[in-house]
Scaffold this motif. Structure first.
Motif, PDB file in Angstrom:
ATOM      1  N   TRP A  86      63.183  19.072  72.704  1.00 49.33           N
ATOM      2  CA  TRP A  86      64.178  20.140  72.848  1.00 49.33           C
ATOM      3  C   TRP A  86      63.555  21.513  72.674  1.00 49.33           C
ATOM      4  O   TRP A  86      64.054  22.507  73.222  1.00 49.33           O
ATOM      5  CB  TRP A  86      65.310  19.954  71.819  1.00 49.33           C
ATOM      6  N   LEU A  87      62.465  21.587  71.913  1.00 49.31           N
ATOM      7  CA  LEU A  87      61.806  22.862  71.624  1.00 49.31           C
ATOM      8  C   LEU A  87      61.445  23.622  72.890  1.00 49.31           C
ATOM      9  O   LEU A  87      61.407  24.854  72.900  1.00 49.31           O
ATOM     10  CB  LEU A  87      60.542  22.588  70.801  1.00 49.31           C
ATOM     11  N   GLY A 143      63.508  29.556  58.132  1.00 44.93           N
ATOM     12  CA  GLY A 143      62.128  29.944  58.396  1.00 44.93           C
ATOM     13  C   GLY A 143      61.783  29.964  59.863  1.00 44.93           C
ATOM     14  O   GLY A 143      60.755  30.502  60.256  1.00 44.93           O
ATOM     15  N   ALA A 144      62.674  29.392  60.672  1.00 43.88           N
ATOM     16  CA  ALA A 144      62.416  29.301  62.106  1.00 43.88           C
ATOM     17  C   ALA A 144      62.968  30.491  62.872  1.00 43.88           C
ATOM     18  O   ALA A 144      62.350  30.963  63.834  1.00 43.88           O
ATOM     19  CB  ALA A 144      63.020  28.009  62.659  1.00 43.88           C
ATOM     20  N   PHE A 145      64.150  30.982  62.470  1.00 39.78           N
ATOM     21  CA  PHE A 145      64.840  32.031  63.209  1.00 39.78           C
ATOM     22  C   PHE A 145      65.252  33.155  62.267  1.00 39.78           C
ATOM     23  O   PHE A 145      65.525  32.929  61.086  1.00 39.78           O
ATOM     24  CB  PHE A 145      66.100  31.458  63.883  1.00 39.78           C
ATOM     25  N   SER A 146      65.352  34.349  62.819  1.00 35.42           N
ATOM     26  CA  SER A 146      65.777  35.503  62.035  1.00 35.42           C
ATOM     27  C   SER A 146      67.224  35.337  61.582  1.00 35.42           C
ATOM     28  O   SER A 146      68.020  34.612  62.191  1.00 35.42           O
ATOM     29  CB  SER A 146      65.637  36.787  62.850  1.00 35.42           C
ATOM     30  N   GLU A 154      49.865  38.775  71.293  1.00 39.12           N
ATOM     31  CA  GLU A 154      51.135  39.450  71.561  1.00 39.12           C
ATOM     32  C   GLU A 154      52.052  39.234  70.359  1.00 39.12           C
ATOM     33  O   GLU A 154      52.296  38.091  69.961  1.00 39.12           O
ATOM     34  CB  GLU A 154      51.810  38.873  72.813  1.00 39.12           C
ATOM     35  N   ALA A 155      52.553  40.328  69.787  1.00 40.51           N
ATOM     36  CA  ALA A 155      53.503  40.237  68.684  1.00 40.51           C
ATOM     37  C   ALA A 155      54.915  40.035  69.218  1.00 40.51           C
ATOM     38  O   ALA A 155      55.298  40.606  70.240  1.00 40.51           O
ATOM     39  CB  ALA A 155      53.441  41.496  67.831  1.00 40.51           C
ATOM     40  N   VAL A 156      55.691  39.211  68.517  1.00 40.10           N
ATOM     41  CA  VAL A 156      57.081  38.943  68.883  1.00 40.10           C
ATOM     42  C   VAL A 156      57.927  39.099  67.625  1.00 40.10           C
ATOM     43  O   VAL A 156      57.568  38.592  66.561  1.00 40.10           O
ATOM     44  CB  VAL A 156      57.250  37.512  69.449  1.00 40.10           C
ATOM     45  N   GLU A 157      59.042  39.784  67.742  1.00 39.65           N
ATOM     46  CA  GLU A 157      59.958  39.888  66.603  1.00 39.65           C
ATOM     47  C   GLU A 157      60.465  38.489  66.246  1.00 39.65           C
ATOM     48  O   GLU A 157      60.772  37.682  67.110  1.00 39.65           O
ATOM     49  CB  GLU A 157      61.148  40.782  66.959  1.00 39.65           C
ATOM     50  N   GLY A 158      60.540  38.228  64.939  1.00 37.59           N
ATOM     51  CA  GLY A 158      61.117  36.960  64.535  1.00 37.59           C
ATOM     52  C   GLY A 158      60.197  36.131  63.673  1.00 37.59           C
ATOM     53  O   GLY A 158      59.141  36.580  63.223  1.00 37.59           O
ATOM     54  N   ARG A 159      60.598  34.881  63.470  1.00 35.88           N
ATOM     55  CA  ARG A 159      59.957  33.991  62.529  1.00 35.88           C
ATOM     56  C   ARG A 159      59.158  32.911  63.257  1.00 35.88           C
ATOM     57  O   ARG A 159      58.610  33.160  64.321  1.00 35.88           O
ATOM     58  CB  ARG A 159      61.006  33.446  61.553  1.00 35.88           C
ATOM     59  N   HIS A 160      59.106  31.693  62.721  1.00 36.17           N
ATOM     60  CA  HIS A 160      58.163  30.716  63.260  1.00 36.17           C
ATOM     61  C   HIS A 160      58.521  30.248  64.668  1.00 36.17           C
ATOM     62  O   HIS A 160      57.627  29.874  65.432  1.00 36.17           O
ATOM     63  CB  HIS A 160      58.042  29.518  62.321  1.00 36.17           C
ATOM     64  N   LEU A 161      59.798  30.251  65.022  1.00 41.98           N
ATOM     65  CA  LEU A 161      60.192  29.901  66.386  1.00 41.98           C
ATOM     66  C   LEU A 161      60.620  31.149  67.157  1.00 41.98           C
ATOM     67  O   LEU A 161      61.573  31.124  67.940  1.00 41.98           O
ATOM     68  CB  LEU A 161      61.307  28.848  66.388  1.00 41.98           C
ATOM     69  N   CYS A 162      59.889  32.220  66.970  1.00 42.83           N
ATOM     70  CA  CYS A 162      60.193  33.476  67.673  1.00 42.83           C
ATOM     71  C   CYS A 162      60.154  33.301  69.185  1.00 42.83           C
ATOM     72  O   CYS A 162      60.891  33.976  69.915  1.00 42.83           O
ATOM     73  CB  CYS A 162      59.217  34.560  67.244  1.00 42.83           C
ATOM     74  N   VAL A 208      61.249  30.846  70.831  1.00 42.61           N
ATOM     75  CA  VAL A 208      62.551  30.317  71.242  1.00 42.61           C
ATOM     76  C   VAL A 208      63.610  31.403  71.128  1.00 42.61           C
ATOM     77  O   VAL A 208      64.412  31.612  72.031  1.00 42.61           O
ATOM     78  CB  VAL A 208      62.935  29.081  70.398  1.00 42.61           C
ATOM     79  N   GLU A 209      63.599  32.097  70.008  1.00 44.60           N
ATOM     80  CA  GLU A 209      64.577  33.160  69.788  1.00 44.60           C
ATOM     81  C   GLU A 209      64.521  34.213  70.889  1.00 44.60           C
ATOM     82  O   GLU A 209      65.549  34.732  71.327  1.00 44.60           O
ATOM     83  CB  GLU A 209      64.338  33.800  68.427  1.00 44.60           C
ATOM     84  N   HIS A 210      63.329  34.528  71.348  1.00 46.30           N
ATOM     85  CA  HIS A 210      63.139  35.540  72.394  1.00 46.30           C
ATOM     86  C   HIS A 210      62.591  34.894  73.668  1.00 46.30           C
ATOM     87  O   HIS A 210      61.727  35.452  74.341  1.00 46.30           O
ATOM     88  CB  HIS A 210      62.196  36.641  71.896  1.00 46.30           C
TER      89      HIS A 210
END
Length: 258
Positions: A33-34, A144-147, A226-234, A236-238
């Motif tokens: 699903w990831l 810890g996965a999502f903001s 590349e930096a992405v806002e967010g946590r360990h699954l950033c 997915v979030e973005h």
């Protein structure tokens, strides 16, 4: 659906789309699903290969220990079974480590895209990693996965994610074996991994500090970060922004493939 075998371990995988192959390698414990968001964007212009790592989903869950070398051999078994000659490899966390080892040991990888990964298990916060496990509790394991903002605004989506996790994610001993493979990893000589590589990292990732991901990219001959806002699954979030960048990278390097 097809199944590959590596030393008696059956590995379930699925393919979709047409064109150059993109293979996805998951993080500790997470099921296929990831990659749902990436899959929707990539399948079509590219062929996608998504497989359940040993211990996860519909693949076998042999008794540990596991190590990254064995997981890289699992990826090779999947690609060989499907008759893939060349693949762009996308890996997250543990899957990023598998991609690094795979690129060093085997010949099918053409580019690497790594999400929230590091060159050494010593750079992994093992306690934060453990808190991502479904065994830590469905709600707690998402922090810890999502903001916090995403968890609030996308509550309905995360309810569906929790359902998918219950069906597909590893838990118990298989999760522990995958986690130990991640924390026990030591990268091959990075100067020998010469493929074009992009390392994405979450600015607020509790598992892999931004400095560790930036250091990995800096040590790769053709690496960038590349930096992405967010946590360990950033990623997915973005997912829309990250997959747009991924597709641009794939298109650039596919132009030079035979």
């Amino acid at each position: 659906m097809p199944t590959a075998t590596n030393r008696g371990v059956d590995l379930y995988y699925e393919t979709d789309g047409d064109g150059p192959t993109v293979a996805f390698v998951g993080d500790v414990g997470y099921g296929a699903w990831l990659w749902g968001w990436h899959h929707d964007a990539v399948a079509g212009p590219y062929e996608t290969v998504v497989f359940d790592q040993r211990g996860t989903g519909r693949s076998d869950a042999p008794t540990g220990p596991y190590d990254v070398g064995t997981l890289a051999a699992d990826l090779e078994a999947v690609l060989a079974d499907h008759g893939v000659r060349s693949a762009h490899v996308v890996g997250a966390g543990l899957g990023g480590m598998v991609a690094l080892r795979y690129a060093h040991e085997y010949t099918r990888a053409s580019t690497l895209t790594l999400y929230c990964t590091a060159a050494d298990g010593d750079d992994i916060d093992a306690d934060a990693l453990a808190e991502l496990s479904l065994d830590a509790g469905p709600e707690a394991s998402l922090s810890g996965a999502f903001s916090e903002q995403f968890r609030t605004e996308a509550a309905d989506l995360l309810d569906r994610v929790t359902g998918w996790r219950r069906e597909e994610d590893a838990s118990g001993d298989p999760w522990e074996a995958q986690a130990a493979a991640m924390t026990g990893f030591s990268a091959p000589p990075l100067y020998e991994v010469t493929l074009p590589t992009t390392v994405y990292y979450g600015l607020d990732d509790p598992v892999v500090a931004p400095e560790a991901a930036e250091s990995l990219a800096a040590e790769l001959p053709r690496g960038d970060s590349e930096a992405v806002e967010g946590r360990h699954l950033c990623f997915v979030e973005h997912a829309p922004a990250v997959t747009d960048r991924l597709l641009a990278t794939l298109d650039t390097h596919t132009d030079h493939e035979v």
